[in-house]
Scaffold this motif. Structure first.
Motif, PDB file in Angstrom:
ATOM      1  N   TRP A 191      -3.648  -7.400  20.120  1.00  0.00           N
ATOM      2  CA  TRP A 191      -2.817  -6.753  19.325  1.00  0.00           C
ATOM      3  C   TRP A 191      -2.637  -5.429  19.914  1.00  0.00           C
ATOM      4  O   TRP A 191      -3.463  -4.702  20.071  1.00  0.00           O
ATOM      5  N   GLN A 192      -1.287  -4.940  19.857  1.00  0.00           N
ATOM      6  CA  GLN A 192      -0.997  -3.502  20.137  1.00  0.00           C
ATOM      7  C   GLN A 192      -0.499  -2.797  18.738  1.00  0.00           C
ATOM      8  O   GLN A 192       0.359  -3.497  18.355  1.00  0.00           O
ATOM      9  N   TRP A 193      -1.363  -1.647  18.513  1.00  0.00           N
ATOM     10  CA  TRP A 193      -1.195  -1.160  17.209  1.00  0.00           C
ATOM     11  C   TRP A 193      -0.010   0.053  17.516  1.00  0.00           C
ATOM     12  O   TRP A 193      -0.126   0.856  18.373  1.00  0.00           O
ATOM     13  N   HIS A 194       0.777   0.458  16.210  1.00  0.00           N
ATOM     14  CA  HIS A 194       1.751   1.203  16.166  1.00  0.00           C
ATOM     15  C   HIS A 194       1.849   1.717  14.811  1.00  0.00           C
ATOM     16  O   HIS A 194       1.977   1.041  13.806  1.00  0.00           O
ATOM     17  N   GLY A 195       2.121   2.969  14.640  1.00  0.00           N
ATOM     18  CA  GLY A 195       2.139   3.725  13.395  1.00  0.00           C
ATOM     19  C   GLY A 195       3.408   4.610  13.374  1.00  0.00           C
ATOM     20  O   GLY A 195       4.008   4.983  14.109  1.00  0.00           O
ATOM     21  N   LEU A 196       4.134   4.437  12.017  1.00  0.00           N
ATOM     22  CA  LEU A 196       5.274   5.155  11.690  1.00  0.00           C
ATOM     23  C   LEU A 196       5.059   5.965  10.587  1.00  0.00           C
ATOM     24  O   LEU A 196       4.528   5.712   9.590  1.00  0.00           O
ATOM     25  N   ASN A 197       5.120   7.196  10.788  1.00  0.00           N
ATOM     26  CA  ASN A 197       5.143   8.266  10.087  1.00  0.00           C
ATOM     27  C   ASN A 197       5.963   8.105   8.888  1.00  0.00           C
ATOM     28  O   ASN A 197       7.170   8.317   8.874  1.00  0.00           O
ATOM     29  N   LYS A 198       5.395   7.797   7.580  1.00  0.00           N
ATOM     30  CA  LYS A 198       6.387   7.709   6.459  1.00  0.00           C
ATOM     31  C   LYS A 198       5.148   7.797   5.068  1.00  0.00           C
ATOM     32  O   LYS A 198       3.991   7.381   5.396  1.00  0.00           O
ATOM     33  N   ALA A 199       5.865   8.334   4.392  1.00  0.00           N
ATOM     34  CA  ALA A 199       5.132   8.566   3.018  1.00  0.00           C
ATOM     35  C   ALA A 199       5.109   7.380   2.383  1.00  0.00           C
ATOM     36  O   ALA A 199       6.182   6.646   2.150  1.00  0.00           O
ATOM     37  N   SER A 200       3.836   6.924   2.106  1.00  0.00           N
ATOM     38  CA  SER A 200       3.646   5.731   1.306  1.00  0.00           C
ATOM     39  C   SER A 200       4.039   5.837  -0.215  1.00  0.00           C
ATOM     40  O   SER A 200       3.526   7.133  -0.999  1.00  0.00           O
ATOM     41  N   THR A 201       4.572   4.851  -0.875  1.00  0.00           N
ATOM     42  CA  THR A 201       4.546   4.622  -2.323  1.00  0.00           C
ATOM     43  C   THR A 201       3.596   4.246  -3.005  1.00  0.00           C
ATOM     44  O   THR A 201       3.452   3.983  -4.388  1.00  0.00           O
ATOM     45  N   ALA A 202       2.382   3.710  -2.266  1.00  0.00           N
ATOM     46  CA  ALA A 202       1.543   3.277  -2.746  1.00  0.00           C
ATOM     47  C   ALA A 202       0.263   3.998  -3.508  1.00  0.00           C
ATOM     48  O   ALA A 202       0.389   5.252  -3.222  1.00  0.00           O
ATOM     49  N   PRO A 203      -0.246   3.543  -4.619  1.00  0.00           N
ATOM     50  CA  PRO A 203      -1.292   4.583  -5.379  1.00  0.00           C
ATOM     51  C   PRO A 203      -2.232   5.055  -4.529  1.00  0.00           C
ATOM     52  O   PRO A 203      -2.604   4.341  -3.339  1.00  0.00           O
ATOM     53  N   SER A 204      -2.676   6.183  -4.756  1.00  0.00           N
ATOM     54  CA  SER A 204      -3.775   7.044  -3.825  1.00  0.00           C
ATOM     55  C   SER A 204      -5.004   6.032  -3.791  1.00  0.00           C
ATOM     56  O   SER A 204      -5.322   5.281  -4.755  1.00  0.00           O
ATOM     57  N   GLN A 205      -5.388   5.711  -2.568  1.00  0.00           N
ATOM     58  CA  GLN A 205      -6.587   4.939  -2.510  1.00  0.00           C
ATOM     59  C   GLN A 205      -7.965   5.592  -3.320  1.00  0.00           C
ATOM     60  O   GLN A 205      -8.065   6.767  -3.567  1.00  0.00           O
ATOM     61  N   ALA A 206      -8.758   4.726  -3.592  1.00  0.00           N
ATOM     62  CA  ALA A 206      -9.952   4.921  -4.397  1.00  0.00           C
ATOM     63  C   ALA A 206     -10.938   5.493  -3.534  1.00  0.00           C
ATOM     64  O   ALA A 206     -11.012   5.015  -2.067  1.00  0.00           O
ATOM     65  N   LEU A 207     -11.792   6.493  -3.956  1.00  0.00           N
ATOM     66  CA  LEU A 207     -12.530   7.167  -2.980  1.00  0.00           C
ATOM     67  C   LEU A 207     -14.018   6.753  -3.811  1.00  0.00           C
ATOM     68  O   LEU A 207     -14.022   7.175  -5.039  1.00  0.00           O
ATOM     69  N   PRO A 208     -15.052   6.924  -3.037  1.00  0.00           N
ATOM     70  CA  PRO A 208     -16.533   6.831  -3.705  1.00  0.00           C
ATOM     71  C   PRO A 208     -16.835   8.168  -4.070  1.00  0.00           C
ATOM     72  O   PRO A 208     -16.398   9.099  -3.526  1.00  0.00           O
ATOM     73  N   SER A 209     -17.802   8.026  -4.988  1.00  0.00           N
ATOM     74  CA  SER A 209     -18.614   9.414  -5.633  1.00  0.00           C
ATOM     75  C   SER A 209     -19.983   9.075  -4.698  1.00  0.00           C
ATOM     76  O   SER A 209     -20.918   8.293  -4.732  1.00  0.00           O
ATOM     77  N   ILE A 210     -20.376  10.302  -3.806  1.00  0.00           N
ATOM     78  CA  ILE A 210     -21.345  10.238  -2.936  1.00  0.00           C
ATOM     79  C   ILE A 210     -22.508  11.327  -3.539  1.00  0.00           C
ATOM     80  O   ILE A 210     -22.366  12.400  -4.036  1.00  0.00           O
ATOM     81  N   ALA A 211     -23.594  10.740  -3.612  1.00  0.00           N
ATOM     82  CA  ALA A 211     -24.778  11.554  -3.965  1.00  0.00           C
ATOM     83  C   ALA A 211     -25.936  11.825  -2.824  1.00  0.00           C
ATOM     84  O   ALA A 211     -26.109  10.914  -1.991  1.00  0.00           O
ATOM     85  N   LEU A 212     -26.312  12.952  -2.550  1.00  0.00           N
ATOM     86  CA  LEU A 212     -27.444  13.183  -1.677  1.00  0.00           C
ATOM     87  C   LEU A 212     -28.667  13.491  -2.288  1.00  0.00           C
ATOM     88  O   LEU A 212     -28.972  14.398  -2.902  1.00  0.00           O
TER      89      LEU A 212
END
Length: 407
Positions: free
Chosen positions: A181-202
């Protein structure tokens, strides 16, 4: 008998071919029973002499053959024969993220991929059915699942993938892709909800590489939180998703409970594994291994992460995120529908997921013959009835003395 399973979907119905003996038996055993009609004055009717001929063993052999074909077709229809057609990778196929409009996709293709524009090129929506972009875009497509499924389609092995480039992290180790596969990206603001991010502890002393890695992550993923866990504190799986442990061995009981409650524990080789865990490699070079513990998992590196050989690499932030997020199944499930291209994916196919090699792809498509068999069966049935109804009846007349006269 494996070859039978490759030729028939339901080979258990092949025994019906023994029913071919039924039409043969009927033709051999049945004798014509002509209709007898008596005439009162038959003696005044001139008699015709008729020579006696021996009845043939098989009456109307073509009708018999037709009925044998009908029985054979019926048996084949139930056994469901299969045929395999060779499939070759198609050149000039472009799979477009449904979040991109058809007009935007065509503009991007003509400006950035002019070598593909020409006779025979196809632009399809990136969905399980891969319809043409001339049709309405499909809604709520799970890009992760769709790409993993399409990676095994022989005709799409050399496709171009056009995705939105909106900075969603590459956190999909279980994603399967075609290495062609050859990958291509189109710069565009996504209307999808913000991605979930983990909470990290050290918990413990931070390695020297931790600060720059965290800075890189927070620059790409605003809102990523990190908590310094004191040695005396008890980690809580409800408050932290990932726990980086750099303390002494053995693992504290509180840390083991954190993993069993659903957290992700991350350590290097300074913490020895327990005997009852089954660790498996999470990448090709086996630099990291993971094991399930209760509802969580333990990700353990085989090397010392204080060693320069571990952290002196340009792709360390992406590599660690790929490993860590790949073991957080809940995070993967929340984010996989919003996955998109980024600089790493477009420039480096290895960053997109696990490649599906050509040897793993079935390049033959199995097709069923049921529609053709049904049409042939109906045609033969109609032809058989037409022949039977068009055959003249045999009439045998008898006089008052019971002597037969054939007219």
């Amino acid at each position: 008998m494996l070859w039978i399973n490759n030729l028939f979907q339901s080979p258990q119905w092949l025994w019906l071919f023994t029913a071919l003996i039924i039409p043969i038996a009927i033709h051999l055993l049945r004798r014509s029973n002509p209709q007898r009609i008596s005439f009162a004055a038959l003696q005044w009717v001139q008699r015709y002499s008729q020579s006696r001929t021996r009845r043939p063993i098989v009456d109307n052999k073509w009708l018999l053959l037709l009925r044998l074909l009908i029985v054979a077709l019926l048996a084949s229809l139930l056994a469901q024969p299969l045929i395999k057609r060779e499939i070759y990778p198609q050149e000039g196929v472009i799979l477009v993220d449904p979040r991109i409009g058809a007009g935007e996709a065509n503009t991007f293709i003509h400006n950035s991929l002019p070598q593909l524009v020409g006779e025979g090129y196809k632009v399809l929506w990136l969905s399980p059915e891969t319809p043409s972009v001339t049709s309405p875009p499909p809604q709520n497509v799970d890009l992760w699942k769709t790409l993993s499924a399409l990676s095994r389609r022989a005709d799409l092995r050399r496709a171009h993938i056009l995705l939105i480039n909106n900075g969603v992290p590459t956190s999909h180790q279980a994603l399967r892709v075609s290495p062609h596969w050859q990958w291509h990206g189109l710069n565009k603001a996504s209307t999808a909800p913000s991605q979930a991010l983990p909470s990290i502890a050290l918990m413990g002393k931070a390695p020297s590489w931790w600060a720059p890695v965290l800075e890189d992550w927070q620059g790409n993923m605003p809102g990523l939180s990190v908590h310094i866990q004191e040695q005396e504190e008890t980690p809580d799986a409800e408050q932290a998703d990932w726990l980086i442990y750099t303390g002494p061995e053995p693992l504290p009981q509180a840390v083991l409970e954190f993993v069993s409650d659903g957290g992700l524990l991350i350590t290097d080789n300074s913490i020895p594994p327990t005997d009852n865990l089954n660790f498996v490699a999470v990448d090709n070079n086996q630099s990291a291994q993971a094991a399930s513990m209760g509802r969580g998992s333990w990700l353990r590196y085989e090397s010392d992460w204080y060693n320069e050989a571990f952290y002196r690499r340009a792709d360390l932030p992406e590599r660690l995120w790929l490993h860590w997020s790949g073991q957080d199944w809940a995070l993967q499930h929340q984010n996989r529908g919003y996955w998109s291209a980024n600089k790493k994916v477009v420039t480096n196919i290895a960053g997109a997921g696990l490649p599906v090699e050509d040897s793993e792809v079935e390049n033959r498509r199995i097709e069923q013959l049921q529609p053709w068999l049904i049409a042939a069966l109906l045609l033969l049935l109609a032809f058989e009835r037409l022949i039977v109804l068009s055959r003249p009846a045999v009439i045998m007349a008898t006089d008052s003395n019971g002597e037969a006269d054939h007219g």
